[in-house]
Design a protein around this motif. Structure first.
Motif, short mmCIF file in Angstrom:
data_model
loop_
_atom_site.label_atom_id
_atom_site.label_comp_id
_atom_site.label_asym_id
_atom_site.label_seq_id
_atom_site.Cartn_x
_atom_site.Cartn_y
_atom_site.Cartn_z
N MET A 1 -0.80 0.51 13.34
CA MET A 1 -0.88 0.02 11.95
C MET A 1 0.41 0.42 11.22
SD MET A 1 -3.72 0.96 9.05
CE MET A 1 -5.13 0.34 9.94
N ASN A 2 1.10 -0.57 10.61
CA ASN A 2 2.34 -0.23 9.91
C ASN A 2 2.04 0.30 8.50
OD1 ASN A 2 1.99 -2.39 8.10
ND2 ASN A 2 3.07 -3.81 9.43
N ASN A 3 3.09 0.72 7.80
CA ASN A 3 2.90 1.34 6.49
C ASN A 3 2.29 0.40 5.46
OD1 ASN A 3 3.74 3.80 7.23
ND2 ASN A 3 5.86 3.57 6.52
N ASN A 4 2.70 -0.88 5.53
CA ASN A 4 2.13 -1.86 4.59
C ASN A 4 0.64 -2.01 4.79
OD1 ASN A 4 4.22 -2.52 3.04
ND2 ASN A 4 4.74 -4.45 4.05
N GLU A 5 0.21 -2.08 6.07
CA GLU A 5 -1.22 -2.23 6.37
C GLU A 5 -1.98 -0.99 5.91
OE1 GLU A 5 -0.95 -3.02 10.50
OE2 GLU A 5 -0.95 -5.19 10.25
N LYS A 6 -1.37 0.19 6.14
CA LYS A 6 -2.00 1.44 5.70
C LYS A 6 -2.15 1.46 4.18
CE LYS A 6 -0.84 4.77 9.28
NZ LYS A 6 0.35 5.43 9.75
N SER A 7 -1.09 1.03 3.48
CA SER A 7 -1.13 1.00 2.02
C SER A 7 -2.21 0.04 1.53
CB SER A 7 0.21 0.54 1.46
OG SER A 7 1.18 1.53 1.67
N TYR A 11 -5.45 1.00 -0.53
CA TYR A 11 -5.61 0.32 -1.83
C TYR A 11 -6.99 -0.32 -1.93
CZ TYR A 11 -4.87 -3.03 -5.61
OH TYR A 11 -4.99 -3.75 -6.77
N ARG A 12 -7.42 -0.96 -0.84
CA ARG A 12 -8.76 -1.57 -0.83
C ARG A 12 -9.85 -0.50 -0.97
NH1 ARG A 12 -7.74 -6.02 3.87
NH2 ARG A 12 -7.20 -7.77 2.54
N SER A 13 -9.63 0.64 -0.33
CA SER A 13 -10.59 1.75 -0.47
C SER A 13 -10.67 2.19 -1.93
CB SER A 13 -10.18 2.94 0.40
OG SER A 13 -10.23 2.60 1.76
N LEU A 14 -9.50 2.26 -2.58
CA LEU A 14 -9.45 2.64 -4.00
C LEU A 14 -10.22 1.62 -4.85
CD1 LEU A 14 -8.42 4.20 -6.48
CD2 LEU A 14 -6.30 2.89 -6.31
N SER A 86 2.61 5.48 -7.36
CA SER A 86 3.95 5.40 -6.79
C SER A 86 4.07 4.16 -5.90
CB SER A 86 4.29 6.66 -6.00
OG SER A 86 3.35 6.86 -4.98
N TYR A 87 2.96 3.83 -5.20
CA TYR A 87 2.97 2.63 -4.35
C TYR A 87 3.21 1.39 -5.20
CZ TYR A 87 0.90 -1.24 -1.67
OH TYR A 87 0.67 -2.43 -1.05
N PHE A 88 2.52 1.33 -6.38
CA PHE A 88 2.67 0.15 -7.23
C PHE A 88 4.05 0.05 -7.84
CE2 PHE A 88 -1.97 -0.52 -7.33
CZ PHE A 88 -1.91 -1.85 -6.95
N THR A 89 4.65 1.20 -8.13
CA THR A 89 6.01 1.16 -8.67
C THR A 89 6.94 0.53 -7.64
OG1 THR A 89 5.47 3.18 -9.83
CG2 THR A 89 7.77 2.57 -9.80
#
Length: 201
Positions: A1-7, A11-14, A86-89
């Motif tokens: 799983m790459n970083n984008n998929e992890k993010s 994000y979906r969990s959030l 920070s991810y959204f920024t």
């Protein structure tokens, strides 16, 4: 799983934890509708969150269930929210540039008008980038938001948008990107008319 998929996964969990934290008991189907992801995916996220002790299941009569946040779930929601600031920024910065690059490429190819497909926070970023070019937004389509207003344009259903517009279609949602591309394909929109920001081309 790459970083984008992890993010995207965290994000979906959030989002799921945030919806569950509300007052009303929500079914998996309702959660699926609100988040724009398949019921099966909601189910697997919920199982994962229950297994980690973040969510507990409450039974109601007639085989209905509600999902409640545990104290650990509340703490996890706060942690994820902080992480995603920070991810959204960075998402905002990257998406802003990706959409600007895409619109400039289309402008250079002589495109004057486009349609957006998908309304969420990324669509607003796309709209900001579009305003830096001479390309005009003519149609906005999203089944979940049909009838609402998007920067002065009325949002229509995908079917209506596809029928009335032969324009290049910009996928303007990150969360539902693959789902929207698939739906447009099923409606007969050729892949050459569908554009995803950040994709090479």
């Amino acid at each position: 799983m790459n970083n984008n998929e992890k993010s995207l996964e965290s994000y979906r969990s959030l989002l799921l934890l945030s919806e569950i934290a509300g007052e009303e008991p929500l079914s998996q189907r309702e959660l699926s509708r609100r988040l724009g992801i398949a019921v099966g995916l909601v189910n697997s996220y919920l199982k994962n969150l229950v297994a980690k002790g973040y969510v507990r299941v409450k039974n109601f009569p007639r085989n209905r269930y509600a999902y409640l946040l545990t104290p650990q779930g509340l703490a996890e929601k706060s942690r994820l929210a902080y992480q995603h600031l920070s991810y959204f920024t960075s998402l905002y910065t990257v998406a802003r540039q990706d959409y600007l690059d895409l619109f400039r490429r289309l402008e250079a190819a002589g495109v004057q008008e486009v349609a957006f497909c998908g309304v969420d926070e990324v669509a607003e970023v796309a709209h900001l980038s579009l305003r830096e070019t001479e390309v005009r937004l003519v149609t906005v389509m999203d089944d979940a938001h049909a009838g609402s207003d998007f920067f002065g344009a009325q949002v229509v259903s995908l079917l209506e948008g596809v029928k009335k517009s032969g324009l290049p279609v910009i996928i303007s949602s990150l969360k539902r990107r693959d789902q929207l591309v698939g739906m447009l394909g099923e409606m007969g929109v050729p892949a050459t008319r569908i554009f995803v920001a950040g994709a090479a081309g």
